[in-house]
Design an enzyme around this catalytic site. Structure first.
Site, PDB file in Angstrom:
ATOM      1  CG  ASP A 167      -7.011   1.235   5.846  1.00 15.33           C
ATOM      2  OD1 ASP A 167      -6.974   1.651   6.757  1.00 15.33           O
ATOM      3  OD2 ASP A 167      -6.457   1.967   5.032  1.00 15.33           O
TER       4      ASP A 167
ATOM      5  CG  ASP B 229      -6.689   3.334  12.097  1.00 12.99           C
ATOM      6  OD1 ASP B 229      -7.554   2.677  11.263  1.00 12.99           O
ATOM      7  OD2 ASP B 229      -5.578   3.521  11.966  1.00 12.99           O
TER       8      ASP B 229
END
Length: 378
Positions: free
Chosen positions: A75, A250
């Site tokens: 992440d 991301d």
């Protein structure tokens, strides 16, 4: 890296993305812990192979006594690492601090306590005395937990905790506070590979050099691996899609997201029509033959997505509720117009085409062409 397709349909996949996007605007700011400023002796780089769950890439770590293996989602929007969503944590070597921690991801969450133990990632990379979360309850996470590689000042943390990269730098395991990211594109029924490089980049996985850019100063993108970029469409005649503005990179988001007005311009130039079954823009074979490059202008580098890079892998069409020969574009719309401070998200369909480096100490993000930049694998 083996990739297992944990999301059975596009509804689950898009819900994951959309819930994640909704959460970006709500993240709080946490202070960054100062890294050890003393120079470290030269140390070799270490590399960890990645797996994949269709919605994101995973890294395997070993924690505790007895040694237990965990598969954690990588992440880049969070600095916090936690375990316990699947395989439980039972260790004689760890210490439960009894400090409470809770994180709400919108698409999932966990709460529990903070423990301290050694985390073995790969040969030569063991994080000594790492503080990480141990879930007493968790939902919506299709792995054993999360491996946070975001800036320490980013959100998602319920309280300040040092990142794994910070700890490796502080203890002298790595000389530079850099993590290199390589994502191999997904295919069905094949073994796929990705890699994290700790303390630098792996030149064997990219061409020429990594071009670095400062993290944007525009909030909320500045809380993450945020950059400034503009996007144009076309080869000889270029059309402005998105003016120079702030957004984020991301690896936990699947698609490329643009502000509504930019998305509308892209839809118009491609002729795409929203497919009601999966919400993606669909184009005909004739329109695909006429598709032009989409260029992401980031600093001195123009990251070019060739037509093949702008479409969803056709071998995975049935996974998203589409026909085997249909063509879907991987660009979707945010819910806001340009100027919101987060006007784009370059998800992992972008990162699969460009080697990426995150420099936590200098607060920079870098890109380089990789072996899949101009590949026609879709």
């Amino acid at each position: 890296m083996t990739r297992t397709l944990a999301f059975s349909n596009v509804t689950d996949l898009l819900r994951h993305d959309e819930a994640r996007l909704a959460a970006f605007g709500e993240y709080s700011t946490h202070g960054r812990r100062d890294a050890d400023s003393h120079p470290h002796p030269s140390v070799p780089l270490s590399h960890a192979n990645l797996g994949n769950t269709f919605s994101g890439y995973t890294v395997q770590v070993v924690i505790g006594d007895p040694r237990t293996t965990y598969h954690l989602i990588v992440d880049s929007a969070s600095a916090i690492t936690w375990i316990g969503a699947g395989t439980p944590y039972l260790s004689f070597s760890g210490e439960d601090t009894e400090e409470r921690v809770a994180v709400n991801y919108r698409y999932g969450s966990f709460e529990g306590t903070i423990s301290e133990d050694d985390i073995f990632i790969t040969e030569g990379v063991t994080v000594r005395g790492m503080r990480f979360g141990v879930a007493s309850t968790a939902r919506g996470i299709d792995a054993d937990g999360v491996f946070g590689i975001g800036p320490t000042s980013s959100g998602l943390e319920a309280q300040t905790m040092p990142s794994i990269i910070d700890r490796l730098f502080q203890q002298g395991t790595i000389r530079l506070s850099i993590i290199g990211v390589f994502f191999q594109p997904i295919t069905v029924n094949k073994v796929n590979h990705g890699e994290l490089t700790f303390g630098g980049t792996n030149p064997s996985l990219y061409y020429q050099k990594v071009e670095y850019n400062d993290i944007t100063t525009t909030p909320p993108s500045s809380l993450f691996w945020g950059i400034n970029q503009k996007i144009t469409y076309g080869t000889t005649k270029t059309i402005a899609i998105l003016d120079y503005t702030a957004g984020i990179v991301d690896c936990g988001t699947t698609f490329i997201y643009l502000a509504v007005d930019a998305y509308d311009r892209y839809r118009d130039v491609t002729g795409g029509v929203v497919n009601p079954a999966n919400g993606l823009l669909q184009i005909s074979p004739q329109q695909f033959n006429g598709l032009h490059d989409l260029k992401f202008h980031i600093g001195r580098m123009a990251c070019k997505l060739i037509p093949n890079a702008q479409i969803w892998p056709r071998s995975l069409n049935e996974r998203i509720g589409g026909g085997a020969d249909e063509i879907y574009l991987v660009v979707k719309a945010l819910e806001s117009l340009t100027g919101a401070g987060l006007d784009f998200i370059n998800g992992y369909v972008f990162l699969q085409r460009f080697y990426t480096a995150f420099d936590g100490d200098k607060r920079k993000v870098g890109f380089a062409r990789n072996m899949f930049t101009y590949s026609e694998y879709n």
